[in-house]
Design an enzyme around this catalytic site. Structure first.
Site, PDB file in Angstrom:
ATOM      1  N   GLU A  67       0.696  -1.091  -0.036  1.00  0.00           N
ATOM      2  CA  GLU A  67       0.033  -0.040   0.125  1.00  0.00           C
ATOM      3  C   GLU A  67       0.713   1.310   0.062  1.00  0.00           C
ATOM      4  O   GLU A  67       0.475   2.156  -0.510  1.00  0.00           O
ATOM      5  CB  GLU A  67      -0.847   0.067   1.210  1.00  0.00           C
ATOM      6  CG  GLU A  67      -1.964  -0.875   1.128  1.00  0.00           C
ATOM      7  CD  GLU A  67      -1.617  -2.247   1.586  1.00  0.00           C
ATOM      8  OE1 GLU A  67      -0.513  -2.499   2.012  1.00  0.00           O
ATOM      9  OE2 GLU A  67      -2.848  -3.335   1.588  1.00  0.00           O
ATOM     10  N   PHE A 129     -11.696  -7.544  13.743  1.00  0.00           N
ATOM     11  CA  PHE A 129     -10.524  -8.034  13.082  1.00  0.00           C
ATOM     12  C   PHE A 129     -10.123  -7.106  12.071  1.00  0.00           C
ATOM     13  O   PHE A 129     -11.153  -6.212  11.379  1.00  0.00           O
ATOM     14  CB  PHE A 129     -11.005  -9.383  12.212  1.00  0.00           C
ATOM     15  CG  PHE A 129     -10.199  -9.842  11.252  1.00  0.00           C
ATOM     16  CD1 PHE A 129      -8.797 -10.354  11.674  1.00  0.00           C
ATOM     17  CD2 PHE A 129     -10.311  -9.875   9.915  1.00  0.00           C
ATOM     18  CE1 PHE A 129      -7.958 -10.611  10.786  1.00  0.00           C
ATOM     19  CE2 PHE A 129      -9.183 -10.155   8.817  1.00  0.00           C
ATOM     20  CZ  PHE A 129      -8.199 -10.638   9.428  1.00  0.00           C
ATOM     21  N   GLN A 130      -9.208  -6.467  11.659  1.00  0.00           N
ATOM     22  CA  GLN A 130      -8.451  -5.654  10.954  1.00  0.00           C
ATOM     23  C   GLN A 130      -9.043  -4.146  11.139  1.00  0.00           C
ATOM     24  O   GLN A 130      -9.226  -3.617  10.075  1.00  0.00           O
ATOM     25  CB  GLN A 130      -8.636  -6.151   9.450  1.00  0.00           C
ATOM     26  CG  GLN A 130      -7.571  -7.266   9.459  1.00  0.00           C
ATOM     27  CD  GLN A 130      -7.395  -7.650   7.835  1.00  0.00           C
ATOM     28  OE1 GLN A 130      -8.523  -7.281   7.099  1.00  0.00           O
ATOM     29  NE2 GLN A 130      -6.251  -8.027   7.275  1.00  0.00           N
ATOM     30  N   LYS A 179     -17.886  -1.057   5.832  1.00  0.00           N
ATOM     31  CA  LYS A 179     -18.278  -2.357   4.847  1.00  0.00           C
ATOM     32  C   LYS A 179     -19.594  -2.139   4.454  1.00  0.00           C
ATOM     33  O   LYS A 179     -20.182  -2.414   3.433  1.00  0.00           O
ATOM     34  CB  LYS A 179     -17.519  -3.508   5.168  1.00  0.00           C
ATOM     35  CG  LYS A 179     -17.594  -4.345   4.115  1.00  0.00           C
ATOM     36  CD  LYS A 179     -17.051  -5.687   4.553  1.00  0.00           C
ATOM     37  CE  LYS A 179     -16.952  -6.688   3.467  1.00  0.00           C
ATOM     38  NZ  LYS A 179     -16.105  -8.124   3.742  1.00  0.00           N
ATOM     39  N   MET A 492      24.244   8.665   2.300  1.00  0.00           N
ATOM     40  CA  MET A 492      23.953  10.046   2.993  1.00  0.00           C
ATOM     41  C   MET A 492      24.329   9.910   4.530  1.00  0.00           C
ATOM     42  O   MET A 492      24.913  10.851   5.103  1.00  0.00           O
ATOM     43  CB  MET A 492      22.811  10.588   2.740  1.00  0.00           C
ATOM     44  CG  MET A 492      22.398  12.122   3.418  1.00  0.00           C
ATOM     45  SD  MET A 492      23.669  12.988   2.392  1.00  0.00           S
ATOM     46  CE  MET A 492      22.799  13.791   1.133  1.00  0.00           C
TER      47      MET A 492
HETATM   48  C1  LIG Z   1      12.522   5.783   5.355  1.00  0.00           C
HETATM   49  C2  LIG Z   1      13.804   6.343   5.798  1.00  0.00           C
HETATM   50  N1  LIG Z   1      14.362   5.918   6.587  1.00  0.00           N
HETATM   51  C3  LIG Z   1      15.522   6.310   6.916  1.00  0.00           C
HETATM   52  C4  LIG Z   1      15.935   7.561   6.408  1.00  0.00           C
HETATM   53  C5  LIG Z   1      17.457   8.344   6.636  1.00  0.00           C
HETATM   54  N2  LIG Z   1      18.075   8.290   5.611  1.00  0.00           N
HETATM   55  C6  LIG Z   1      18.373   9.284   4.775  1.00  0.00           C
HETATM   56  S1  LIG Z   1      19.308   8.980   3.490  1.00  0.00           S
HETATM   57  C7  LIG Z   1      19.743   7.561   4.013  1.00  0.00           C
HETATM   58  C8  LIG Z   1      20.776   6.872   3.317  1.00  0.00           C
HETATM   59  C9  LIG Z   1      20.199   6.536   1.794  1.00  0.00           C
HETATM   60  O1  LIG Z   1      20.845   5.573   1.372  1.00  0.00           O
HETATM   61  P1  LIG Z   1      20.859   5.023  -0.222  1.00  0.00           P
HETATM   62  O2  LIG Z   1      19.480   4.828  -0.555  1.00  0.00           O
HETATM   63  O3  LIG Z   1      21.821   3.958  -0.446  1.00  0.00           O
HETATM   64  O4  LIG Z   1      21.300   6.202  -0.946  1.00  0.00           O
HETATM   65  P2  LIG Z   1      22.669   7.080  -0.983  1.00  0.00           P
HETATM   66  O5  LIG Z   1      22.646   8.127   0.131  1.00  0.00           O
HETATM   67  O6  LIG Z   1      23.784   6.179  -0.781  1.00  0.00           O
HETATM   68  O7  LIG Z   1      22.689   7.737  -2.172  1.00  0.00           O
HETATM   69  C10 LIG Z   1      19.079   7.117   5.058  1.00  0.00           C
HETATM   70  C11 LIG Z   1      19.164   5.980   5.762  1.00  0.00           C
HETATM   71  C12 LIG Z   1      14.986   8.116   5.531  1.00  0.00           C
HETATM   72  N3  LIG Z   1      15.442   9.346   4.899  1.00  0.00           N
HETATM   73  N4  LIG Z   1      13.948   7.337   5.272  1.00  0.00           N
END
Ligand SMILES: Cc1ncc(C[n+]2csc(CCOP(=O)(O)OP(=O)(O)O)c2C)c(N)n1
Lengths: 577, 176
Positions: A67, A129-130, A179, A492
């Site tokens: 979803e 349920f749900q 529903k 990042m």
């Molecule tokens: C759902 C979610 N969880 C955690 C984060 C924190 N976060 C921001 S950037 C990042 C790393 C992203 O890594 P990747 O997808 O490999 O991309 P890259 O930075 O290597 O290009 C994380 C964990 C986020 N933005 N969204």
């Protein structure tokens, strides 16, 4: 609900007809011009799915694999088409799986309508349920939501939902339907909503504030514009271009504002914010008049508020009164739809060119080019850079692609280096920074604008958050191009660890599966590039492929994105290394 | 702007719809602001509800909160006022043992002097009601607590502004 609180469009031949709630839902969607929706079935929404079966030729239901994928796809659809995206789910876990996407749509002002099934009304509140209280759960992240327990409420609530989602500052709306209401029969008739008594989506334009703003702009020696998504949402690209051209205003964008005017426009001076360009960030603290247009002074843009543009008079063109003075105190707020306010201010503006001041942007760009851009785009070291991959995408698509990026380093690189020549070309999760956004959003974007090339740029981390949507791509054959920039890190976060946590790479290294095999498992042609000499051909093959395509590029593992304003620092403290 | 923390009375005119209390209180919750009291009731306009919310914040904070409240689809208009700009009241009920009241002249005087009213009386207990400013109610509570209070309950603040609030005109504009 009180009927007297709505204004309805007069339609001449409204004949009522006795149908079930579920059929009414489909009829409402058709009346609102919906021909594609994204969703996932389940017990509490089955009557609606049963009706969809009957209406298959009129309405295309896309079965996503989760979803979350359904909302992100609806967002991608909405962002590129300017129409309302629709997502549907069953009660309980189906509904809660929507929440991330709804929150993302809320903060990025994306018009989506989410429909959730709910347990029968006599079971409400009994932990059936749900059953989840999705109206309660989604309240803080929706523009409006409502639970329907009687079929007769359906037309009015749907009409209102679409009106609210797309008017004023757009946003997500959730409708929860029990529903029994889906089964119940009633006399259906539909009228579009054109107003809600308590809701004023377009603030009155105040002549005085326009005059004041024009005067400030006319007197300014060093004016600078920062524009956001408001320009695109207001369909005001033309008005905006005319405005900055007449007054000769160097203009920078937030990531959601990207592409409202082409990057190559001489007045486009680049991106502001944490990984934005050197010149507009630095000069924010030197300009004398800062003209903010349809942007909300997000902390990723302003850095430390105590030191943000303190020397400047600030003008804020904004549709949402709650944004004015929320983060930055403004001298002249100009409330209203920017399409209206920007065209009304035109005759009050003097022509100008600000050559000397604009040269300052160029001088700083040259510094950034030498220090950063050159190495990103024309690297001399062995490893591939994300920047050169983007450069290749620009070349092969002639800068005409819609770029759907995920979240992380690759996102910042995509925003920095993609050539945005057409409006609505940068589809990314700005305010929430939702990893997993890009793959499903790209599906929706391609369906929302089939004539456009849609390239998803994704990191190896975020890709795996919604990788199951490859199944949706395979099944629908939607020709999206998936480009994973694999640095084998949550890049990042690793960058922050390197810069601010003594290189302690806690849980950011990724051992990845064979992505090419996975794509092939979904019958999507795929390829991996590890060497520079293979890059051009591979990107070409991807773009020329008629169907969907997966390309993985192994990039340098420990590259960083610069410039960078460390979190909480001043925009003047932007670092080039 | 004045950055002193002080009481503000917020009046919110809304459509009468389910779930709005949730939306409005969430605005305070997100900003980590404690609501001192909240009261919702019908207003002078049919079908329009009125929330009266008491909070202690700075004027800068309350302005931003009003903006967020007005942004809610079903909110017609929100206002904030200082104590000087409103006429406000709270109400309380106090339950005391019948013996305390009947055997003690001082308690009878307290009730009379405070303009409190006996709501009900039986062999075991009396219920007394008083409306007034918070300080007056606090004082009555303190005075009576020496004699033993069985139950005490106090309402949220309700307030009417000295200035006019032109809601009816705003609403009629919608139908033009
Ligand atoms: C759902 C979610 N969880 C955690 C984060 C924190 N976060 C921001 S950037 C990042 C790393 C992203 O890594 P990747 O997808 O490999 O991309 P890259 O930075 O290597 O290009 C994380 C964990 C986020 N933005 N969204």
């Amino acid at each position: 609900m009180h009927t007297q609180t709505l204004k309805k469009e007069k339609s001449e031949s409204v004949k009522s007809e006795r149908i079930t709630g579920s059929e009414a839902i489909i009829r409402c969607l058709l009346a609102e011009g919906v021909n594609t929706l994204y969703g996932y079935p389940g017990g509490a929404i089955m009557p609606v799915y049963d009706e969809l079966y009957k209406y298959q030729d009129k309405i295309h239901h896309v079965l996503t694999r989760h979803e979350q994928g359904a909302v992100h796809a609806a967002q991608g659809f909405a962002r590129i088409s300017g129409k309302v995206g629709v997502a549907m789910a069953t009660s309980g876990p189906g509904a809660t799986n929507l929440v991330t996407g709804i929150a993302d749509a809320q903060i990025d002002s994306t018009p989506v309508v989410c429909i959730t099934g709910q347990v029968a009304s006599h079971l409400l509140g009994s932990d059936a349920f749900q059953e989840t209280d999705i109206v309660g759960i989604s309240t803080p992240v929706t523009k409006w939501n409502h639970q329907i327990t009687k079929a007769s409420e359906i037309p009015e609530v749907f009409a209102k939902a679409f009106y609210i989602a797309k008017s004023g500052r757009p946003g997500p709306v959730l409708i929860d339907i029990t529903k029994d209401a889906q089964f119940e029969e009633f006399d259906f008739e539909y009228q579009k909503c054109t107003g809600v008594r308590s809701y004023k989506p377009y603030p009155k334009v105040d002549e005085k504030s326009l005059k004041e703003a024009a005067e400030l702009i006319n007197k300014a020696k060093k004016p600078m514009v920062v524009w956001g998504q408001g320009v695109i949402l207001g369909k005001a690209e033309e008005e905006f271009k005319a405005f900055i051209e007449k007054a000769g205003l160097p203009s920078a964008w937030t990531i959601l504002g990207a592409s409202a005017i082409p990057n190559s426009h001489p007045l486009n001076v680049g991106m502001v914010g944490m990984h934005g360009n050197y010149a507009p960030n630095l000069l924010t603290n030197q300009c004398d008049v800062l003209i903010a247009i349809g942007m909300r002074f997000d902390d990723r843009v302003t850095g430390n508020l105590q030191t943000y543009a303190k020397q400047a008079k600030i003008i804020h063109f904004e549709i949402d009164p709650a944004e004015v003075n929320k983060n930055v105190m403004v001298d002249t707020p100009v409330l209203g739809d920017v399409k209206v306010t920007l065209s009304e201010i035109m005759p009050m503006l003097n022509e100008n060119s600000h050559d000397g001041w604009r040269a300052e942007f160029q001088r700083l760009y040259d510094i950034e080019f030498k220090k950063i851009i050159e190495h990103d785009l024309y690297p001399t070291k062995d490893g591939l850079t994300m920047g050169e991959v983007l450069k290749e995408v620009n070349l092969q698509t002639r800068g005409m692609a819609a770029i759907v990026s995920d979240v992380g380093q690759h996102q910042m690189i995509a925003c920095r280096y993609a050539n945005f020549n057409v409006s609505k070309s940068n589809i990314t999760s700005g305010g929430l920074g939702t990893m997993g956004f890009a793959l499903p959003a790209a599906i929706g974007a391609k369906m929302g604008a089939p004539e456009r090339e849609v390239v998803a740029i994704i990191g190896d981390g975020g890709y795996q958050m919604t990788i199951q949507e490859l199944g949706t791509i395979f099944q629908t054959k939607v020709p999206v191009k998936i480009l994973v920039l694999n640095n084998e890190f949550l890049g990042m976060v690793r960058q922050w660890q390197q810069l601010f946590f003594d290189k302690r790479y806690a849980s950011t290294e990724m051992i990845n599966p064979d992505f090419v095999t996975i794509a092939k498992g979904y019958h999507i042609p795929a390829q991996k590039v590890t060497k520079r000499e293979d890059l051009t051909a591979a990107v070409k093959e991807m773009i020329e492929c008629e169907g969907p395509y997966f390309l993985e590029v192994a990039v340098e593992k420990e590259d960083n994105v610069f410039p960078m304003i460390p979190s909480g620092a001043s925009v003047s403290d932007i670092r080039l290394e | 702007m004045n950055n002193e923390i002080k009481p503000f009375t917020v009046s919110v005119y809304t459509e009468n719809s389910i779930g709005l209390l949730n939306r409005i209180s969430a605005i305070f919750q997100r900003r980590h602001i404690n609501i001192e009291s909240i009261n919702t009731s019908v207003s002078e306009i049919p079908g329009v509800s009125r929330f009266t919310i008491l909070v202690e914040v700075t004027e800068e904070q309350i302005k931003k909160i009003i903006g967020q409240i007005e942004k809610q689809v079903e909110v017609i208009k929100a206002y904030y006022h200082t104590d000087e700009q409103t006429i406000y009241q709270e109400s309380c009920m106090i339950k005391i043992k019948s013996s305390v009241l009947l055997e003690n002249q001082k308690v009878q005087n307290l009730i009379k002097d405070n303009g409190a009213r006996i709501v009900t009386a039986n062999k075991e207990f009396f219920v007394i009601e008083k409306s007034g400013r918070k300080s007056e109610i606090d004082q009555l509570y303190r005075d009576l607590s020496h004699y033993g209070i069985m139950q005490f309950v106090r309402s949220g603040r309700i307030a009417i502004t000295k200035d006019e609030m032109k809601i009816t005109e705003m609403l009629s504009a919608f139908y033009q």
